[in-house]
Design an enzyme around this catalytic site. Structure first.
Site, PDB file in Angstrom:
ATOM      1  N   LYS A  94      48.827  84.435  83.248  1.00  0.00           N
ATOM      2  CA  LYS A  94      47.531  84.298  82.587  1.00  0.00           C
ATOM      3  C   LYS A  94      46.938  85.676  82.330  1.00  0.00           C
ATOM      4  O   LYS A  94      46.953  86.546  83.207  1.00  0.00           O
ATOM      5  CB  LYS A  94      46.603  83.468  83.468  1.00  0.00           C
ATOM      6  CG  LYS A  94      45.234  83.145  82.855  1.00  0.00           C
ATOM      7  CD  LYS A  94      44.457  82.235  83.792  1.00  0.00           C
ATOM      8  CE  LYS A  94      43.109  81.814  83.208  1.00  0.00           C
ATOM      9  NZ  LYS A  94      42.392  80.867  84.112  1.00  0.00           N
ATOM     10  N   SER A 114      40.570  76.644  82.482  1.00  0.00           N
ATOM     11  CA  SER A 114      40.709  77.759  81.558  1.00  0.00           C
ATOM     12  C   SER A 114      42.142  78.240  81.375  1.00  0.00           C
ATOM     13  O   SER A 114      42.420  79.020  80.454  1.00  0.00           O
ATOM     14  CB  SER A 114      39.840  78.931  82.039  1.00  0.00           C
ATOM     15  OG  SER A 114      40.315  79.441  83.285  1.00  0.00           O
ATOM     16  N   SER A 157      40.467  75.257  86.991  1.00  0.00           N
ATOM     17  CA  SER A 157      41.132  75.871  85.843  1.00  0.00           C
ATOM     18  C   SER A 157      42.649  75.883  85.889  1.00  0.00           C
ATOM     19  O   SER A 157      43.286  76.250  84.899  1.00  0.00           O
ATOM     20  CB  SER A 157      40.616  77.303  85.642  1.00  0.00           C
ATOM     21  OG  SER A 157      39.304  77.274  85.122  1.00  0.00           O
TER      22      SER A 157
END
Length: 403
Positions: free
Chosen positions: A46, A127, A151
């Site tokens: 990420k 997210s 997330s």
């Protein structure tokens, strides 16, 4: 090495040239993609996590415009870097995310919205949206995500994969851009429990799944889509867990308190960025940050008092059950133009963060003709630092529903 930068909505001149051939990519799963050859699992990271030589964009235009290549890896990358150097893992790239990791839909106006491989009309979840879609599309075997209020678990649920929110403090956050410092965690996402375990072994070398699984599971009483409730009940029965009904008093108050703390800390983490570049932020994130600015110290103090009682309740619960089961989402992922609905479906994700405990999101089948393209998802929640036993329980459940 071939590197491609995705920068939807940004000037092409702002692409960072790190090494090799650099070009723009239409695939909004990736901020940077790498076709590294070799053996071992393909691991995506990420783009909230520093990797030496690459800028960390946080999926945000103003952050990307100012970002320089990281001088060093985040601490949590050490295991992956060692495996790469030994030819035992491959770097797949850095994945897109909901801007600043401050949102759960995965919709990103600056870098594009990753496409949910199970149903392109539906949200990928956030997210850690790009991490979820990379795994679900088969473009990565393991992906690192972060989880501050759901997330990792929410995109895992939306994309039909597994994802582990780790115990707060277990995986170092040095070199990871903060959102809410008392809640932030890093964890692995994969298609199945074996992949999640392999991801944990990279994040924490030496990690192994426990040899035996816990057997007593509390099932949280919460208002969810009946198909999801049925799927969880049937999966636990099929795996022959000892099931105990659990009601948590003041659950709505706990959820509100958890989000209050998250919002207050998110404002503190990003107030300087708002002060210098508010007009460059996506409108949804900007508006949420401005609302978070209004959270008072008295509201935060009251929220922490609620959370203290919630932690006491959970400590007492572990004397009755080994694990707690709850829906990862209270419903199925909404369509892309229905982002407001997802906020109502997040349910019992943020309280897990304020408790500081680990949770494994795992896909389970929906029974009957009502089954759609996206499976249900259960989160198995355990005491602090119980990841080894939590994954053993997840593997048991996974085998049972796959038989």
């Amino acid at each position: 090495m071939t590197v491609c930068h995705t920068n939807h909505g940004m000037e092409s001149g702002s692409a960072r040239r790190i090494s090799g051939e650099v070009g723009l990519s239409p695939v909004s799963t990736w901020i940077v993609s790498d076709s590294m050859s070799g053996r071992g699992p393909r691991v995506a990271v990420k783009d909230l996590i520093d990797m030496a030589g690459l800028p960390t964009t946080a999926g945000s235009r103003p952050v990307a415009d100012r970002a320089l290549p990281a001088a060093r890896d985040a601490a949590c990358i050490a295991g992956l870097r060692a495996a790469m150097n030994a030819g035992l893992a491959r770097f797949a790239g850095k994945t897109n995310l909901h801007e600043l990791a401050y949102g759960i839909s995965g919709i990103n106006p600056a870098f594009g919205t990753p496409v949910n491989p199970l149903d392109p009309r539906r949200m990928p979840g956030g997210s850690s949206s790009g991490s979820g879609t990379a795994v679900a599309a088969g473009e990565a075997d393991i992906a690192y995500g972060s989880d501050t209020g759901g997330s990792i678990r929410i995109p895992a649920a939306c994309c039909g994969i597994a994802g582990l929110k780790t115990t707060w403090g277990r995986i170092s956050l040095d070199g990871v851009r903060p959102l809410a410092y008392t809640l932030d965690t890093v964890g692995p996402m994969a298609r199945d429990v074996a992949g999640v375990a392999a991801g944990m072994a990279l994040l924490e070398p030496g990690f192994t799944v426990a040899g035996s699984a816990p057997r007593t599971v509390g099932v949280l009483a919460i208002d969810a889509d009946p198909r999801i409730t049925d799927a969880i009940d049937h999966a636990l029965r099929t795996a022959e867990f000892d099931v105990v009904p659990v009601a948590i008093p003041g659950l709505d108050e706990i959820i509100v308190a958890s989000i209050t703390v998250l919002d207050a800390q998110a404002w503190q983490a990003n107030k300087d960025l708002v002060g210098t570049a508010a007009d460059q932020l996506g409108s949804g994130v900007r508006e949420r940050l401005l609302l978070a600015r209004a959270v008072t110290s008295a509201q935060v103090a009251a929220a922490w008092a609620v959370i203290a009682r919630w932690r006491e309740t959970l400590d007492a619960l572990w004397r009755r059950v080994d694990l707690l089961a709850a829906p990862s989402l209270l419903g199925f992922p909404p369509l892309l133009d229905e982002a407001h609905i997802l906020w109502k479906l997040r349910g019992f994700t943020s309280p897990v963060n304020t408790a500081g405990v680990p949770a494994l999101a795992l896909p389970i089948p929906v029974r009957g003709r009502d089954a759609g393209p996206v499976p249900a998802s259960v989160q198995l929640i355990g005491p602090r630092n119980s990841e080894e036993r939590l994954l053993a329980a997840g593997a048991l459940l996974e085998r049972a529903v796959s038989a």
